[in-house]
Design an enzyme around this catalytic site. Structure first.
Site, short mmCIF file in Angstrom:
data_model
loop_
_atom_site.label_atom_id
_atom_site.label_comp_id
_atom_site.label_asym_id
_atom_site.label_seq_id
_atom_site.Cartn_x
_atom_site.Cartn_y
_atom_site.Cartn_z
N GLY A 118 5.64 6.38 3.92
CA GLY A 118 5.39 5.26 4.81
C GLY A 118 6.56 5.06 5.76
N GLY A 120 9.34 3.43 5.62
CA GLY A 120 10.68 3.59 5.05
C GLY A 120 11.05 5.06 4.90
N ILE A 142 -1.61 2.63 2.06
CA ILE A 142 -2.91 1.94 2.02
C ILE A 142 -2.92 0.80 3.04
CG2 ILE A 142 -3.33 2.49 -0.41
CD1 ILE A 142 -2.74 -0.55 -0.98
N ASP A 143 -1.72 0.34 3.46
CA ASP A 143 -1.64 -0.83 4.35
C ASP A 143 -2.08 -0.53 5.78
OD1 ASP A 143 -0.44 -1.93 2.11
OD2 ASP A 143 1.60 -1.70 2.88
N ARG A 187 0.84 -5.93 2.65
CA ARG A 187 2.14 -6.45 3.09
C ARG A 187 1.96 -7.38 4.29
NH1 ARG A 187 6.25 -5.06 0.25
NH2 ARG A 187 7.77 -5.76 1.75
N GLU A 238 -2.33 -10.50 1.06
CA GLU A 238 -1.16 -10.99 0.32
C GLU A 238 -0.10 -11.59 1.24
OE1 GLU A 238 0.62 -7.69 -1.79
OE2 GLU A 238 0.98 -6.56 0.04
N ARG A 281 -12.16 -20.05 -8.14
CA ARG A 281 -11.42 -19.09 -8.95
C ARG A 281 -10.68 -18.12 -8.02
NH1 ARG A 281 -12.77 -22.16 -12.37
NH2 ARG A 281 -13.92 -21.74 -14.30
N HIS A 287 -2.73 -3.34 -7.80
CA HIS A 287 -2.56 -1.89 -7.72
C HIS A 287 -3.84 -1.10 -7.95
CE1 HIS A 287 1.58 -3.27 -7.96
NE2 HIS A 287 1.89 -2.13 -7.39
N LEU A 288 -4.92 -1.79 -8.35
CA LEU A 288 -6.20 -1.06 -8.44
C LEU A 288 -6.55 -0.45 -7.09
CD1 LEU A 288 -8.14 -3.73 -10.52
CD2 LEU A 288 -7.53 -1.42 -11.28
O1 F6P Z 1 2.85 -0.63 0.82
C1 F6P Z 1 1.86 -0.46 -0.15
C2 F6P Z 1 1.85 -1.61 -1.10
O2 F6P Z 1 0.83 -1.38 -2.06
C3 F6P Z 1 1.70 -2.98 -0.46
O3 F6P Z 1 0.40 -3.26 -0.06
C4 F6P Z 1 2.25 -3.87 -1.55
O4 F6P Z 1 2.76 -5.07 -1.04
C5 F6P Z 1 3.36 -3.03 -2.12
O5 F6P Z 1 3.07 -1.69 -1.80
C6 F6P Z 1 3.50 -3.16 -3.62
O6 F6P Z 1 4.61 -2.41 -3.97
P1 F6P Z 1 5.00 -2.12 -5.50
O7 F6P Z 1 4.06 -1.07 -6.02
O8 F6P Z 1 6.39 -1.63 -5.39
O9 F6P Z 1 4.86 -3.40 -6.25
#
Ligand code: F6P
Length: 363
Positions: A118, A120, A142-143, A187, A238, A281, A287-288
């Site tokens: 990505g 970084g 994925i972002d 993100r 998020e 709710r 992470h799924l």
């Molecule tokens: O950049 C991908 C991502 O899945 C973001 O959508 C999320 O905020 C972040 O990584 C979560 O990172 P980690 O797996 O380090 O908790």
């Protein structure tokens, strides 16, 4: 930049958070390099493979057989292994291991690198280019927030998963006449929320690019109730934030760790329940969204990226990133992407489409 000598041995590494399609890129690199009579060396856990002596292995077509459809990465990855500021656990400080990486690159007799990652990881790649390491970057996340490419691989898979989740939540929300708030990743960009929200027929989509007003969201939910639709689905990115407020942080940045986002859905749910009087709710997909098999779209994109990356190395084009400019895969200078993020433009067609569908964007 022109190649001073031909590329015969390529190192490949995956950096940052994983995304479905990483293995598809590795496979494409190995297969197309082999077709071009090149050897491939797989480096483990991002640039760690160039810091520690025994973290590499030769990759042949046999080693990548069957990995096209598998999530994760056979090479492993890390998102806190920046060799220019490597975290030292004992002291809590950092060390610059970049010279060691360059030395290891030569020791392994590598001619070039394919760096899959990505923003970084690609920024680190650009720094190594400046130190004379010939390389090509492949954009992953994925972002979908990397500039100069309309798509990164992994995004389509994340959206498909989130859409499926929204479909499932619809039936239970409807059965209980509830509001369900679904938190998706992304993100500081709202691509996953926007696309999965439209694909899943959400009633409200909240993205970081459009600060939300929960009074207006509540009004939309009440209007639906009055019209006989006694349930609502709210998709929240998020990184979404209220007007005049800020995004919800699960864990502050510390050392080599970046800020972790998360928790906005729970807060929105509590507030919406108070405002609407409806049982509400929340669910966090987490992470799924990063796991599982890549979709066919991501497999094709990842394969095209991997093959094009090798092609670029063969023709001597370095310090570039492969990018999707439909219908073509093109090369973009890495310096053009450093320090920039691709967010959803507020006048974007998909936002206008969502509004035309009666979806509230929270504003
Ligand atoms: O950049 C991908 C991502 O899945 C973001 O959508 C999320 O905020 C972040 O990584 C979560 O990172 P980690 O797996 O380090 O908790």
């Amino acid at each position: 930049m022109l190649a001073e000598k031909s590329v015969r041995r390529i190192g490949v590494l995956t950096g940052g958070g994983d995304a479905p399609g990483l293995n598809a890129v590795i496979r494409a690199v190995v297969k197309s390099a082999t077709t071009s009579k090149c050897e491939v060396i797989g480096l483990e856990d991002s640039f760690d493979g160039l810091i520690e002596g025994d973290r590499w292995r030769r990759l042949t077509p046999k080693d990548v057989t069957g990995i096209l459809r598998i999530g994760g990465t056979i090479l492993g990855t890390t998102n806190r292994g920046n060799p220019f500021a490597y975290p030292i656990e004992t002291s809590g400080g950092t060390m610059d291991y970049s010279a060691r990486c360059v030395e290891m690159f030569h020791q392994l007799k590598l001619d070039a690198l394919v760096v899959i990652g990505g923003d970084g990881t690609l920024t680190i790649a650009h720094e190594f280019s400046k130190l004379g390491v010939p390389l090509v970057g492949v954009p992953k996340t994925i972002d979908n927030d990397i500039v100069e490419t309309t798509n990164t691989f992994g995004f389509d898979t994340a959206v498909s998963f989130a859409t499926d989740a929204i479909d499932r939540l619809h039936t239970t929300a409807e059965a209980h006449h509830r509001v369900i708030v679904v938190e998706v990743m992304g993100r500081y960009a709202g691509w996953i929320a926007l696309y999965s929200g439209v694909a899943g027929g959400a009633d409200v989509i909240l993205i970081p690019e459009i600060p939300f007003d929960l009074e207006k969201v509540a009004r939309r939910i009440r209007d639906r109730d009055h019209a006989g639709a006694r349930f609502s689905i709210v998709v929240v990115a998020e990184g979404a934030k209220p007007v005049g407020g800020t995004h919800v942080v699960l864990q502050e940045a510390h050392g080599a760790f970046v800020e972790r986002l998360g928790g906005v859905a729970a807060r929105v749910a509590v507030d919406l329940e108070k405002l609407t009087g409806k049982e509400t709710r929340s669910v966090v997909l987490g992470h799924l969204q990063r796991g599982g098999a890549p979709t066919s779209f991501d497999r094709v994109l990842a394969t095209r990226f991997g093959a094009r990356a090798v092609e670029l190395l063969m023709e001597g084009t370095f310090d570039h990133m492969v990018a999707f400019h439909p219908p073509d895969i093109v090369a973009v200078p890495l310096e053009k992407i450093v320090g920039r993020a691709r967010t959803v433009p507020p006048d974007f067609d998909v936002i206008r489409t969502a509004r035309a569908m009666g979806i509230s964007m929270g504003d």
